[in-house]
Design an enzyme around this catalytic site. Structure first.
Site, mmCIF file in Angstrom:
data_model
loop_
_atom_site.group_PDB
_atom_site.id
_atom_site.type_symbol
_atom_site.label_atom_id
_atom_site.label_comp_id
_atom_site.label_asym_id
_atom_site.label_seq_id
_atom_site.Cartn_x
_atom_site.Cartn_y
_atom_site.Cartn_z
ATOM 1 N N PHE A 53 0.963 -5.926 -13.209
ATOM 2 C CA PHE A 53 1.854 -7.072 -13.038
ATOM 3 C C PHE A 53 1.115 -8.401 -13.206
ATOM 4 C CE2 PHE A 53 4.435 -3.974 -10.441
ATOM 5 C CZ PHE A 53 5.541 -3.981 -11.275
ATOM 6 N N TYR A 236 4.688 5.869 1.671
ATOM 7 C CA TYR A 236 4.585 4.492 1.192
ATOM 8 C C TYR A 236 5.119 3.500 2.222
ATOM 9 C CZ TYR A 236 3.933 0.706 -2.061
ATOM 10 O OH TYR A 236 3.486 -0.444 -2.638
#
Length: 399
Positions: A53, A236
């Site tokens: 990103f 997560y």
């Protein structure tokens, strides 16, 4: 030398400079094809600028709105007989393309957690740009030496409270198996992960940049996060990484207070699950992504990192009027991933997934291609049997 991929687990040990350059060119072509980002940023600092990103953000700013960019990263340079890292080659290719287009682009290679690199960055902004109007925070690191205490913190990828067992896949072989991960040994595991991946360093950067007077009036700063589906929550969002992401998102009000007198604002952008060097290390996630890719590609709504970042800039950060936020004040560009119809189909495929049917019901080959392309491999335009020079310099670092 002839450069071929060599892997160890979820890590590729080699990187191809010409393939990296092809990857950067393809992303630039995409951003230019979408047209100018109206009222986009003009002077941009990207912290964690060399892969994923981060590099996609830098490309979107530079080639979407003609921005001057400074990128901070920690990569291994190329030397005689020794390959540089993928991020090194990405950054070299980006700078060359930016300079060819008449755009300012300089880079700083070093530990972004350190006060020394923060000062070096501030000095460069003072000297060349005066101020920046956008700060992207996209650091992904397994460890951090705290600049104030000198303590080295290492992050861990673990569930909290109880063991986690579910399916995963070895994306190289396509073998689907069960994996069990033991929970954290102590609160220290959580604290260390938050210290590495939470919001403290982002805040330190903004404090130092503000104090030095290098933030423009109306400055924006954005950090990246992920939520994902319930099936990945235990490892997560409800695990150690999730605690760090909670801390990152919880830093927004403090940064907004810092920026108030500059009419500035901070955001966390929740992005889509994609193949990155970081996500490849998380059990369960490669299988989830390969199923997600299959569903989203069939629906015609798949996005890679560059599509995500271009959309973040063009359809969220720099629109006329109010930026749409969720109930927790976050920007959501994971909206297509989290559509009910998409998640329902992925959940159904998840139950069906086995080694025998994986190639048929998933896009595991798309996952492999994306993984290797992170390191400059699997591009049709590149002849990987040809001699290639490993000695590629990042222009601004060769001065």
């Amino acid at each position: 030398m002839i450069i071929q991929p060599r892997t160890r687990g979820f890590i590729c040990l080699t990187a191809h400079p010409e393939g990296a350059a092809e990857n950067i060119k393809n992303q630039i072509v995409y951003v230019k094809s979408k047209g100018e980002i109206k009222n986009g940023p003009k002077k941009v600092l990207v912290i964690g600028a060399s892969t994923g990103f981060g590099i996609a953000s830098r490309i979107s700013a530079a080639f979407g709105s003609g921005a001057a960019t400074i990128g901070v990263f920690f990569e291994k340079p190329a030397s005689e007989g020794k390959l540089g890292t993928a991020g090194w080659y990405n950054s070299a290719a980006f700078e060359k393309e930016a300079h060819a287009a008449g755009l300012y682009a300089k880079s700083i290679n070093g530990d972004a957690f350190s006060d020394e690199i923060k000062k070096q960055t501030i000095d460069l902004i003072h000297k060349d740009l005066g101020q920046v109007d956008l700060v992207i925070y996209s650091l992904a690191s397994p460890r951090r030496t705290h600049p104030k205490t000198g303590v080295q913190h290492a992050s861990v990828l673990k569930p909290i409270d109880k063991p986690f067992t579910d399916k995963t896949v070895d994306f190289h072989s396509g073998v689907v198996s069960d994996i069990s991960i033991q929970p954290v040994d102590s609160e220290d595991d959580i604290k260390n992960t938050v210290a590495v991946m939470g919001g403290e360093d982002w805040k330190f950067w903004i404090e130092d940049l503000k104090e030095a007077g290098v933030l423009a009036d109306g400055v924006k700063t954005v950090a990246y996060s992920y939520i994902g589906p319930e099936l990945t929550y235990p490892i997560y969002r409800n695990g150690t990484i999730g605690r760090a992401k909670d801390d990152l998102e919880g830093t927004v009000p403090a940064i907004n207070d810092l920026l108030k007198d500059l009419n500035g604002v901070s955001y966390v952008s929740v992005n889509k699950a994609l193949v990155t060097q970081s996500s490849s290390a998380i059990p369960v996630v490669p299988l989830y992504i390969s199923l997600l890719y299959k569903v989203m590609k069939e629906k015609g709504i798949h996005e890679g990192t560059i599509e995500q970042m271009q959309r973040l800039f063009a359809e969220r950060l720099y629109i006329d009027g109010e930026i749409p936020l969720d109930e927790k004040g976050r920007i959501r560009v994971d909206d297509l991933e989290m559509r009910e119809d998409v998640q329902a189909e992925v959940a159904k495929l998840w139950e069906q997934a086995t080694t025998e049917n994986l190639e048929e019901i998933s896009d595991i080959q798309g996952y492999r291609d994306d993984f290797f392309q992170l390191f400059g491999f699997n591009f049709d335009a590149i002849d990987y049997n040809k001699d290639t020079s490993e000695l590629v310099q990042v222009p601004s670092l060769a001065e």
